[in-house]
Scaffold this active site. Sequence first.
Site, PDB file in Angstrom:
ATOM      1  N   ASN A 183      -4.694  -0.487  -3.173  1.00  0.00           N
ATOM      2  CA  ASN A 183      -3.513  -0.325  -2.354  1.00  0.00           C
ATOM      3  C   ASN A 183      -3.601   0.981  -1.582  1.00  0.00           C
ATOM      4  OD1 ASN A 183      -0.709  -0.702  -1.429  1.00  0.00           O
ATOM      5  ND2 ASN A 183      -0.247   1.002  -2.806  1.00  0.00           N
ATOM      6  N   GLU A 184      -3.778   0.879  -0.267  1.00  0.00           N
ATOM      7  CA  GLU A 184      -3.645   2.006   0.670  1.00  0.00           C
ATOM      8  C   GLU A 184      -4.657   3.128   0.442  1.00  0.00           C
ATOM      9  OE1 GLU A 184       0.461   3.179   0.401  1.00  0.00           O
ATOM     10  OE2 GLU A 184       1.163   1.357   1.401  1.00  0.00           O
ATOM     11  N   GLU A 312       2.572  -4.711   4.601  1.00  0.00           N
ATOM     12  CA  GLU A 312       3.775  -3.996   4.193  1.00  0.00           C
ATOM     13  C   GLU A 312       4.493  -3.543   5.448  1.00  0.00           C
ATOM     14  OE1 GLU A 312       3.533  -0.729   1.496  1.00  0.00           O
ATOM     15  OE2 GLU A 312       2.013  -1.668   0.229  1.00  0.00           O
TER      16      GLU A 312
END
Length: 390
Positions: A183-184, A312
Amino acid sequence: MTSLYSTATIKKSVPKGFATTKGREFVIDGKPFAFVGANSYVMASLLTSNEDVEATFKQMQGAGVKVMRTWGFNAINASGLTYYQVWNSSDWTLNDGPQGLQRLDNVVDLAGKYGIKLILAFTNNWVGYGGMELYINWIAGAGNTHDVFFTNSKIVASYQRYVKTIVNRYKNSPNIFAWELMNEARCLGDLPAGPACVPGTELVSKWYKQQSDLLIASSDPHHLITTGGEGHFFIKNKTVGFWFNGTFVSDYNFNGQAGEDFQLELATLDNIDFGTYDTPGSNFSVKNWGLDWIKAHAQAADQANKPVILEEFGVTGYVENKSEIYPEWVKLALDTKHGIMPWQFGALGLKENGGNRLIKYADALIDGASPNDGSFAIYKNQSSVWNIFT
């Protein structure tokens, strides 16, 4: 690490019910698969009531959600909370019990029951819920920078051991839509970046290649793989920025400081099957900036001839702010063949702790409904916003 530009394409075989890609589209069983999905990071790693998990899936199905993104990691070890890894000394042990991966098993099974596929992220760039900096703290020790995660051989091996554990558990399941490497991912997180991760080093991009190639070659040739990145660009031939209080500021989303190069990665990494990006938090409430951001990623996806997901996105403020901005973002994204996944799905009527389940992030406890994360969660009783996605 091997060169970013020299990779052998390994063709995926696709069993029945598994997602694959064809050009700019996702495909399942030979048919195009377009979707509006949702994020719900609490589903797999934090909710401890099976009744609430199933109720949330049922509400998602009613809203037309086809793909849900959640965490495939959790190293929070506290009474009454779910955790998958327990760190001790210089490595972790697996929690395979009812408070551990058996909860993730339940989520994977229930997703299939309600016709929803899952994107599972293997770790987090941030400290929350047991992200990559736990690997740094326990294996490399104090005083290291965030980016050693991408290069330290012991850390990489430990991460890969966890990835193989999760992949081997679910590699035969059509309920998994895709694996997400992190994630990210960025050069920095809650720890600062070091000199090895600066614009032009391609450190994060090379790590994406290393992990995606290994995943295909040794673990799972069937499921799709994506980076989980925020979609930062590295524009080398011009300066992109803005003026602030009389000073020109180079734009972090385009100057390579994050460590990603979305256009390069999507075009050259053969085992990254589709692109992901977020609307950056500093610009969440800027409608026109968001439209330009969506266009830039659609163009990169066109050039690479791969699908892309706006993974997102959200805006702060009142419902009126969201109901003004979301329709334009969603329309443009769908018109340019995106999958879209707003942040994030809000479920009503949960039973555990009266709908106020304690959620642990790092060393803080917060509570809320599924969860009430301040202003981003979208609930059915917010009809002017809810109806945009259903």
